[in-house]
Scaffold this motif. Structure first.
Motif, PDB file in Angstrom:
ATOM      1  N   ALA A 258       7.738  -3.086  10.645  1.00  0.00           N
ATOM      2  CA  ALA A 258       7.726  -3.866   9.448  1.00  0.00           C
ATOM      3  C   ALA A 258       6.256  -4.160   9.120  1.00  0.00           C
ATOM      4  N   VAL A 259       5.217  -4.113   9.348  1.00  0.00           N
ATOM      5  CA  VAL A 259       4.209  -4.829   9.307  1.00  0.00           C
ATOM      6  C   VAL A 259       3.617  -3.650   8.078  1.00  0.00           C
ATOM      7  N   PRO A 260       3.144  -3.489   6.915  1.00  0.00           N
ATOM      8  CA  PRO A 260       2.748  -2.767   6.013  1.00  0.00           C
ATOM      9  C   PRO A 260       1.526  -2.280   6.174  1.00  0.00           C
ATOM     10  N   THR A 261       1.540  -0.860   5.532  1.00  0.00           N
ATOM     11  CA  THR A 261      -0.413  -0.465   6.005  1.00  0.00           C
ATOM     12  C   THR A 261      -1.348  -0.476   4.814  1.00  0.00           C
ATOM     13  N   PHE A 262      -2.758  -1.424   4.297  1.00  0.00           N
ATOM     14  CA  PHE A 262      -3.334  -1.452   3.843  1.00  0.00           C
ATOM     15  C   PHE A 262      -3.797  -0.140   3.769  1.00  0.00           C
ATOM     16  N   ILE A 263      -3.937   0.236   2.226  1.00  0.00           N
ATOM     17  CA  ILE A 263      -4.152   1.792   1.878  1.00  0.00           C
ATOM     18  C   ILE A 263      -5.515   1.495   0.991  1.00  0.00           C
ATOM     19  N   VAL A 264      -7.055   1.753   1.472  1.00  0.00           N
ATOM     20  CA  VAL A 264      -7.426   2.417   0.450  1.00  0.00           C
ATOM     21  C   VAL A 264      -7.838   3.780  -0.216  1.00  0.00           C
ATOM     22  N   ASP A 265      -7.441   4.480  -0.660  1.00  0.00           N
ATOM     23  CA  ASP A 265      -8.112   6.098  -1.081  1.00  0.00           C
ATOM     24  C   ASP A 265      -9.551   5.768  -1.767  1.00  0.00           C
TER      25      ASP A 265
END
Length: 91
Positions: free
Chosen positions: A30-37
């Motif tokens: 359930a822990v979100p993954t923070f993404i940088v494009d």
């Protein structure tokens, strides 16, 4: 950058704070993954904190691995360093 989506931008340090604030309190999936494009076609890059790091021993004899959890508690695990070798068994 997508026009009109600037309000979704979160500074790097805040991403780490949010991630570590969730880790350990909710189920791992359930822990979100923070993404940088990544610019220039680099692709999507996950932003995750470093919980494990390898460091040189002060005497230069090898390395040790230092681990920390979401709450900031740390432990040193010298047996996991670069010079680690599996124990041999004799019968």
């Amino acid at each position: 950058m997508v026009e009109g989506a600037h309000h979704f931008i979160v500074p790097y340090q805040r991403m780490l704070e949010l991630y570590e604030g969730l880790r350990g309190w909710i189920s791992g999936p359930a822990v979100p993954t923070f993404i940088v494009d990544g610019l220039g076609g680099l692709g999507k890059l996950p932003i995750i904190p470093s919980y494990v790091k390898e460091e040189e021993l002060p005497d230069g004899s090898g390395t040790t691995v230092k681990c920390r959890n979401y709450a900031g508690k740390t432990v040193e695990m010298p047996g996991l360093g670069r010079d680690y070798a599996l124990p041999t068994h004799s019968n």
